[in-house]
Design a protein around this motif. Structure first.
Motif, PDB file in Angstrom:
ATOM      1  N   GLU A  82      -8.075   5.304  -2.977  1.00  0.00           N
ATOM      2  CA  GLU A  82      -8.337   3.886  -3.165  1.00  0.00           C
ATOM      3  C   GLU A  82      -8.842   3.638  -4.582  1.00  0.00           C
ATOM      4  OE1 GLU A  82     -10.953   2.517  -0.078  1.00  0.00           O
ATOM      5  OE2 GLU A  82      -9.266   2.119   1.258  1.00  0.00           O
ATOM      6  N   THR A 131      -7.110  -0.879  -3.612  1.00  0.00           N
ATOM      7  CA  THR A 131      -5.996  -0.625  -2.706  1.00  0.00           C
ATOM      8  C   THR A 131      -5.630   0.846  -2.707  1.00  0.00           C
ATOM      9  OG1 THR A 131      -3.740  -1.315  -2.144  1.00  0.00           O
ATOM     10  CG2 THR A 131      -4.230  -1.018  -4.469  1.00  0.00           C
ATOM     11  N   GLU A 132      -4.863   1.225  -1.713  1.00  0.00           N
ATOM     12  CA  GLU A 132      -4.459   2.615  -1.530  1.00  0.00           C
ATOM     13  C   GLU A 132      -3.242   2.908  -2.385  1.00  0.00           C
ATOM     14  OE1 GLU A 132      -2.296   3.754   2.087  1.00  0.00           O
ATOM     15  OE2 GLU A 132      -3.987   5.090   2.523  1.00  0.00           O
ATOM     16  N   THR A 137       0.837  -1.201   0.000  1.00  0.00           N
ATOM     17  CA  THR A 137       0.000   0.000   0.000  1.00  0.00           C
ATOM     18  C   THR A 137       0.873   1.253   0.000  1.00  0.00           C
ATOM     19  OG1 THR A 137      -0.119   0.107   2.412  1.00  0.00           O
ATOM     20  CG2 THR A 137      -1.776  -1.236   1.287  1.00  0.00           C
TER      21      THR A 137
END
Length: 446
Positions: free
Chosen positions: A272, A249-250, A172
């Motif tokens: 995100e 996901t970030e 991340t």
């Protein structure tokens, strides 16, 4: 081999700058001769003459110090008023007044029979402006031509749909900011790795839609988070398909050129989005002619920003040169710094030769655009100072004509010689500072 390539890069840019200076002076020379001004010298460099040859009434040559060039025209200053009509020259009690008197007298002493109507100061204002703008405009033209060669002949580096890397896991944005570089057992596998994609694969379709470019592919991946989609790719000339599910996901927010956006505290801004864990290869993509002027405009805007904030930029350079601070890669550099950058580019053996040549051409083009902007500063001895003087003379004469006053005559630029010398000293000091900084704390672009 790297040392030889470094030297070749420095010589390439040095030759490009030398030719640019020579053509800058041609930009002054041609209109001056077209307007019948007597030009006594066309010289590249300053100091003692190394080589010269006279053609007609003009001496062409090279000086020992290759730090610029000049075109010498007769009658840059009007004659002393005290002696113009044969009167007796009055003594002057002021140093600056004496300096102006001596400069005007030196100009008068250069005159020959027949020069009465061939002096610079007698030209109409618009002709003087054309002569003085000829040099900067030549640099602008060179810059446009070089950027046209760069964009249309070589192209610009753009991301392609051919994969350069495939991540094994998902890290991340916050984990990457914390310094994590390796996969751990707790990190989820990257979707592209699970789907069997490999570096060198070229993605041709995503979610039953053709892929037109990397930006298009990235947008489709971001919007497909959590959905199983089909990805079509080409490997070794054979087309294949796989099923892939982008993870939500970030990821850090980036600008169009790939720069990570930072918040007020200097931390990466994240969002995100869908992610599969691939990186793209870059390739030179030729651009149409319509892209040349916008690119030149962007460069001019950036250079103008540096020039406008030059005092603060020089303070930053001085602080970096005499401390442990890093240099701003977007700040001003001397020819020494430009040459070093050229050498670094040329010696990057891992980069294709075509890319290195293109970058060097772009570097010389940027130097010409910088010369164009810098010479427009309305201060003597720069070309912009002469233009400002001509414009002021034109304004005075228009005002006098409007109010039916006597013609004030030509504006005496000799009165500004103290300012000229002060600016020249500042320019020499600036050059010395930048050269020193480029030696002890050079800008590193790589």
């Amino acid at each position: 081999m790297s040392v030889l390539l470094f030297i070749l890069g420095v010589l390439f840019v040095a030759a490009g700058i030398a030719v640019s200076i020579a053509l800058h002076e041609v930009g002054h020379l041609v209109p001056a001769k077209a307007f019948k001004v007597r030009v006594t010298q066309y010289m590249i460099g300053f100091g003692p003459t190394v080589f010269s040859r006279r053609r007609g009434e003009t001496e062409y040559g090279f000086k020992a110090l290759p730090l610029g060039g000049y075109v010498s025209m007769v009658g840059m200053f009007p004659p002393n008023q005290e002696t113009a009509d044969g009167g007796v020259r009055r003594s002057s009690t002021g140093m600056f007044q004496q300096l102006a008197l001596d400069a005007r007298q030196a100009e008068t002493d250069r005159l020959e029979p027949g020069d009465e109507d061939r002096v610079f100061y007698k030209l109409p204002v618009w002709k003087r402006i054309i002569i003085m703008l000829g040099g900067p405009l030549m640099n602008l033209l060179i810059g446009v031509v070089l950027f046209a060669v760069l964009l249309m002949g070589f192209g610009t580096a753009q991301s392609t749909t051919t994969l350069a890397s495939v991540s094994e896991c998902v890290v991340t944005g916050s984990q990457a900011a914390a310094g994590q570089a390796e996969c751990t057992d707790s990190d989820p596998a990257a979707p592209a790795h699970e789907a069997g994609l490999l570096p060198g694969d070229t993605i041709t379709g995503f979610d039953a839609k053709p892929v037109t470019g990397w930006a298009d592919l990235s947008e489709q991946i971001r919007e497909a988070a959590g959905r199983s989609v089909t990805v079509t790719y080409e490997r070794g000339g054979v087309e294949a398909e796989a099923t892939i599910t982008p993870l939500l996901t970030e990821r850090p927010v980036t600008t169009d050129d790939g720069t990570v956006v930072l918040d007020q505290n200097g931390n990466p801004v994240t969002q995100e989005v869908g992610f599969i864990g691939v990186g793209s290869q870059t390739a030179l993509v030729r651009q149409p002619a319509s892209e040349v002027l916008p690119m030149v405009g962007e460069n001019l805007q950036g250079i103008a920003g540096v020039v406008i904030n030059l005092p603060q930029r020089l303070v930053d350079v001085a602080q970096a040169a005499f401390s442990t601070e890093e240099r701003d890669p977007n700040g001003p550099m001397s020819v020494v710094g430009v040459g070093r950058i050229a050498g670094e580019i040329s010696s990057m053996e891992e980069a294709p030769v075509q890319n290195r040549i293109a970058t060097l051409i772009g570097l010389v083009g940027s130097v010409n655009l910088a010369l164009f902007v810098f010479n427009l500063i309305p201060l003597l001895p720069l070309d912009g100072g002469h233009v400002a003087g001509a414009l002021w003379e034109g304004l005075r004469r228009r005002i006098a004509k409007l109010f039916k006053r006597p013609d004030p005559g030509p504006f005496d630029m000799a009165k500004l010689l103290p300012v000229t010398y002060a600016v020249a000293v500042l320019l020499m000091g600036m050059s010395a500072l930048l050269i020193y900084a480029d030696i002890v704390k050079p800008v590193s672009l790589f």
